[in-house]
Design a protein around this motif. Structure first.
Motif, mmCIF file in Angstrom:
data_model
loop_
_atom_site.group_PDB
_atom_site.id
_atom_site.type_symbol
_atom_site.label_atom_id
_atom_site.label_comp_id
_atom_site.label_asym_id
_atom_site.label_seq_id
_atom_site.Cartn_x
_atom_site.Cartn_y
_atom_site.Cartn_z
ATOM 1 N N ALA A 1 -39.402 28.792 52.944
ATOM 2 C CA ALA A 1 -38.499 28.054 52.056
ATOM 3 C C ALA A 1 -38.237 28.833 50.767
ATOM 4 N N MET A 2 -39.236 29.568 50.302
ATOM 5 C CA MET A 2 -39.088 30.329 49.063
ATOM 6 C C MET A 2 -38.352 31.656 49.276
ATOM 7 N N GLY A 3 -38.286 32.116 50.513
ATOM 8 C CA GLY A 3 -37.616 33.383 50.787
ATOM 9 C C GLY A 3 -38.406 34.589 50.360
ATOM 10 N N VAL A 4 -39.721 34.474 50.373
ATOM 11 C CA VAL A 4 -40.594 35.566 49.929
ATOM 12 C C VAL A 4 -40.852 36.544 51.077
ATOM 13 N N ASP A 5 -40.815 37.829 50.775
ATOM 14 C CA ASP A 5 -41.100 38.858 51.780
ATOM 15 C C ASP A 5 -42.558 39.304 51.741
ATOM 16 N N MET A 6 -43.148 39.318 50.539
ATOM 17 C CA MET A 6 -44.566 39.658 50.371
ATOM 18 C C MET A 6 -45.156 38.759 49.297
ATOM 19 N N MET A 7 -46.404 38.371 49.493
ATOM 20 C CA MET A 7 -47.075 37.491 48.532
ATOM 21 C C MET A 7 -48.544 37.887 48.420
ATOM 22 N N SER A 8 -49.002 38.120 47.188
ATOM 23 C CA SER A 8 -50.400 38.476 46.947
ATOM 24 C C SER A 8 -51.224 37.221 46.690
ATOM 25 N N LEU A 9 -52.421 37.182 47.275
ATOM 26 C CA LEU A 9 -53.297 36.026 47.174
ATOM 27 C C LEU A 9 -54.720 36.471 46.867
ATOM 28 N N SER A 10 -55.473 35.591 46.226
ATOM 29 C CA SER A 10 -56.860 35.894 45.849
ATOM 30 C C SER A 10 -57.741 34.697 46.164
ATOM 31 N N ALA A 11 -58.942 34.951 46.674
ATOM 32 C CA ALA A 11 -59.854 33.857 47.000
ATOM 33 C C ALA A 11 -60.518 33.264 45.767
#
Length: 391
Positions: free
Chosen positions: A194-204
């Motif tokens: 829905a956001m149209g994101v190609d890459m997203m960084s995540l952290s635990a």
């Protein structure tokens, strides 16, 4: 000495006990300890099963395909892989990257390093509320723009960008879009489609999981290519080699599963805490909230205090665990580059402190913090008046 009251959740969160327990089962001889890449025996299969189960849990939080989740050592590595890996792999298409001056240091420093490699970076200036306007991004797009990287939630201000609008503009210009969502995961509803994101960084560790583990969402798109930064085995679709830390991955998966289930409850909890906190301080003069409540997440409150120095106030608030800005920039004696980037005056930026709440913060702790701030402000301002009168 008793431990200080912890109000620095934006720097890191304590691991939820429900996360620690399954992690322990993947460390010792009586648990699932094998290398998940060892596919020739059952212990290895079990470890791989645990890793893939966690991959699905992380994917579920952002509505992604599990095959689009690439394990990293944290959001910093994920940011480096997204920017450096992408720009190097796509230099024949273009050398122009767009980001902003108030991104996390993992983006800012990586973009600066790319400039030394011959890439061209445009640094967007945010609005006063810490957001990047779609019009600002649109004006910066060029024919050779290949990547735009803008964070979902600012780690010092709590300001929330309209990622869907920014990604749409990026795609209209023929580029790919990356977002650092370390502060957004578990706090905002994230849907990469829905956001149209190609890459997203995540952290635990920002979502009540362990430190040392993160992930990069990489959309399954033949046109989206990354050059690996770490070599040695071709793990993670060839993007990130190295033996996977099963216990940390399991912890991240469990933390994200809890975050998905309890996001609304956590959100309501920290919203009530913020309102209690700001209401309790409202009778005090000379306090400025840098970002309007309606344009920020409730767990981060960045305040400036007139007639005091931020570091002096921190010292006076020794019963509270706080910071004057990002933990990645805490060694600097200069005002926060984020506050300067949104136009906060120099002295006011020096007198600013970030308060951040979380799942385990209580109302009683908020009340204690309010009293501590009242006491410290009164003492520091009285001392300042005495010094002024003596001159």
């Amino acid at each position: 000495m008793s431990a200080p009251l912890y109000l620095d959740y934006a720097a890191t969160t304590p691991a939820d006990p429900r996360v620690v327990e399954p992690m322990m089962r993947h460390l010792s001889m009586d648990g699932v300890y094998a290398n998940p890449a060892s596919r020739s025996h059952m212990p290895g299969w079990l470890a791989e099963q645990a890793v893939e189960g966690a991959r699905r849990q992380v994917a579920d939080l952002i509505n992604a395909d599990p095959r689009e989740i690439v394990w990293t050592s944290g959001a910093t590595e994920a940011d480096n892989l997204a920017l450096t890996g992408y720009m190097r792999a796509n230099r024949s298409r273009g050398r122009h990257l767009i980001t902003s001056i108030i991104e996390h240091k993992a983006i800012v420093d990586t973009a600066r390093a790319l400039e030394t490699e011959g890439f061209d970076v445009t640094w967007l200036t945010p609005e006063r509320d810490g957001t990047i306007s779609p019009a600002c991004l649109s004006a910066a797009m060029r024919n050779d723009t290949v990547l735009v990287s803008l964070m979902a939630v600012n780690n010092e201000l709590g300001s929330v960008n309209d990622i869907a609008a920014l990604a749409a503009i990026t795609h209209e210009g023929g580029a790919h879009f990356h977002t650092d969502a370390a502060q957004a995961a578990g706090r905002l509803a994230l849907d990469v489609e829905a956001m149209g994101v190609d890459m997203m960084s995540l952290s635990a560790h920002k979502v009540y999981g362990p430190k040392g583990i993160g992930a990069l969402y990489v959309k399954r798109d033949p046109a989206l290519r990354l050059e690996a930064l770490i070599h040695g085995g071709g793990h993670e679709r060839g993007m990130r080699s190295g033996t996977l830390p099963t216990h940390q991955i399991v912890g991240m998966g469990e933390a994200f599963a809890i975050g998905l289930d309890e996001r609304e409850r956590d959100g309501a909890h920290v919203h009530a805490l913020r309102e209690r906190f700001l209401t309790g301080l409202s009778e005090l003069d000379g306090i400025h909230h840098h970002v309007p409540r309606e344009s920020s997440i409730p767990n981060i409150v960045n305040l400036a205090f007139d007639d005091v120095d931020g570091e002096s106030l921190l010292m006076a608030l020794r019963g509270l665990a706080l910071s004057t800005g990002s933990a990645c920039n805490s060694a600097s004696v200069e005002p926060s580059y984020v506050l300067k980037g949104v136009g906060v005056p120099h002295l006011q930026a020096l007198a600013s402190i970030r308060f951040s709440f979380g799942r385990f913060t209580t109302r009683e702790e908020i009340d204690t913090a309010i009293e501590e701030i009242r006491r410290a402000l009164s003492s520091l301002r009285a001392s300042a008046i005495q010094v002024s009168n003596s001159h």
